[in-house]
Design an enzyme around this catalytic site. Structure first.
Site, PDB file in Angstrom:
ATOM      1  N   HIS A  56       5.399  -5.706  -5.924  1.00 20.53           N
ATOM      2  CA  HIS A  56       5.643  -7.020  -6.516  1.00 20.53           C
ATOM      3  C   HIS A  56       6.785  -7.764  -5.811  1.00 20.53           C
ATOM      4  O   HIS A  56       7.260  -8.771  -6.318  1.00 20.53           O
ATOM      5  CB  HIS A  56       5.999  -6.877  -7.994  1.00 20.53           C
ATOM      6  CG  HIS A  56       4.984  -6.133  -8.794  1.00 20.53           C
ATOM      7  ND1 HIS A  56       3.648  -6.452  -8.769  1.00 20.53           N
ATOM      8  CD2 HIS A  56       5.115  -5.074  -9.637  1.00 20.53           C
ATOM      9  CE1 HIS A  56       2.991  -5.626  -9.577  1.00 20.53           C
ATOM     10  NE2 HIS A  56       3.857  -4.776 -10.100  1.00 20.53           N
ATOM     11  N   HIS A 217      -1.036  -6.339 -11.067  1.00 25.25           N
ATOM     12  CA  HIS A 217      -1.320  -4.996 -10.566  1.00 25.25           C
ATOM     13  C   HIS A 217      -2.720  -4.936  -9.955  1.00 25.25           C
ATOM     14  O   HIS A 217      -3.323  -3.873  -9.867  1.00 25.25           O
ATOM     15  CB  HIS A 217      -1.205  -3.963 -11.688  1.00 25.25           C
ATOM     16  CG  HIS A 217       0.184  -3.837 -12.229  1.00 25.25           C
ATOM     17  ND1 HIS A 217       0.597  -4.520 -13.347  1.00 25.25           N
ATOM     18  CD2 HIS A 217       1.248  -3.131 -11.791  1.00 25.25           C
ATOM     19  CE1 HIS A 217       1.870  -4.225 -13.579  1.00 25.25           C
ATOM     20  NE2 HIS A 217       2.284  -3.401 -12.651  1.00 25.25           N
TER      21      HIS A 217
END
Length: 330
Positions: A56, A217
């Site tokens: 991320h 995700h």
């Protein structure tokens, strides 16, 4: 699959080492490299801690520094950091006023952060805020509800400024919980994510399709629809967000267009122009803006739109100085 890496197993550790060495003005490794923390901690200030799986970046390690986070933990790709990592971050960041843990609403993160609080709570004053700004998952009836996505950056920045100003733990928690109810995000993607460990994409699309409501995700969205022009895509995102947030007279809005990893700046700014135009047509004035790639999903070609309705106090906290690897002003 071609990626700039040595092995999938060592990719995260080598990446985090490179990050720390590149930004040593702001950060250092904690004990045994279990976390990344501010190089210069402030004694007597509430420590702000966050974390999550790798993939991320720059969230969360890129937001460690003055006016934002005091420490962050990095797990394997799309995998929560362990309780021992989180406890190590607490030990590093608690300089006497306790710690507030900022956690994205995913089962693995919640489980491990809650476990760390239970294990360390006898020796530290601790509390937790669960960030849950994502629109689409609230409609599925699955899991714990809304995910924490790009709006997490806004929570971390505003609470970071408040903590820097000396706000105590209980008041920080109250501020964060109120703020969390006034932030909404929604994402769209043109492709799935290539995960190094599996060498597979998380979902596949035909050339003329896009995925609405994706997670960070690599999760697929809640529906696939035909690809469209940018204005139509952005309008759909903004319509869904505005329908889900309570807009009151005099609201002061922050608009954040975030790249998910594989979208060039030119497209993000084009999306911002469309989003701002649409939102202001709904009589919501945009007073603050952020555009860029801050909360990613590896190489996903996609973006998210976040709208935050802020109070005067929160606007001032957003404007307060920040000095991190990924976010810096004035």
């Amino acid at each position: 699959m071609k990626k700039f890496m040595n092995t999938a197993e060592t990719m995260v550790a080598e990446s985090v080492e490179g990050f720390v060495r590149a930004h040593e003005t702001f950060v250092v490794f904690g004990t045994e490299r279990k976390c990344v923390r501010r190089r210069h901690l402030t004694s007597g200030k509430v420590g702000l801690i966050s974390g999550g799986g790798a993939g991320h970046e720059p969230m969360h390690i890129g937001f460690v520094g003055q006016g934002m986070l005091d420490a962050a933990c990095v797990g394997h790709i799309f995998t929560s950091p362990t309780p021992s990592q989180i406890i190590a971050a607490i030990e590093e960041a608690d300089t006497g006023a306790g710690c507030l843990l900022l956690v994205k609403n995913y089962d693995g993160d919640l489980m491990n952060f809650e476990m760390a609080i239970e294990m360390a709570g006898d020796h530290h004053s601790l509390d937790m805020i669960v960030v849950s700004d994502d629109i689409e998952t609230s409609r599925s009836g699955e899991g714990r509800g809304r995910r924490g996505v790009a709006g997490t950056l806004i929570v971390e920045k505003i609470l970071g400024a408040a903590a820097e100003g000396g706000m105590p733990l209980a008041e920080l928690k109250q501020l964060g919980e109120g703020l969390n109810t006034r932030i909404r995000s929604m994402g769209v993607a043109l492709n799935g994510v290539t995960v190094p460990q599996t060498e597979r994409t998380t979902f596949s699309l035909e050339p003329d399709e896009m995925e609405m409501g994706v997670g960070i995700h690599g999760e697929p969205g809640h529906y696939t629809q035909p690809f469209a022009a940018a204005n139509a895509i952005i309008m759909r995102l903004c319509e869904t967000i505005i329908a889900d947030i309570a807009v009151t007279p005099g609201a002061r809005a922050l608009l954040f267009v975030n790249g998910l990893g594989g979208t060039p700046p030119a497209e993000l700014y084009l999306a911002y122009a469309g989003a701002r135009r649409f939102i202001e047509e709904k009589a919501i004035p945009i007073e603050r803006s952020l555009v860029g790639t801050y909360v990613t999903s590896l190489d996903m070609q996609g973006l998210s739109v976040t709208l935050a309705l802020l109070t005067d106090e929160e606007i001032a906290l957003w404007d307060a100085p920040v000095a991190t690897a990924a976010l810096r002003w004035p």
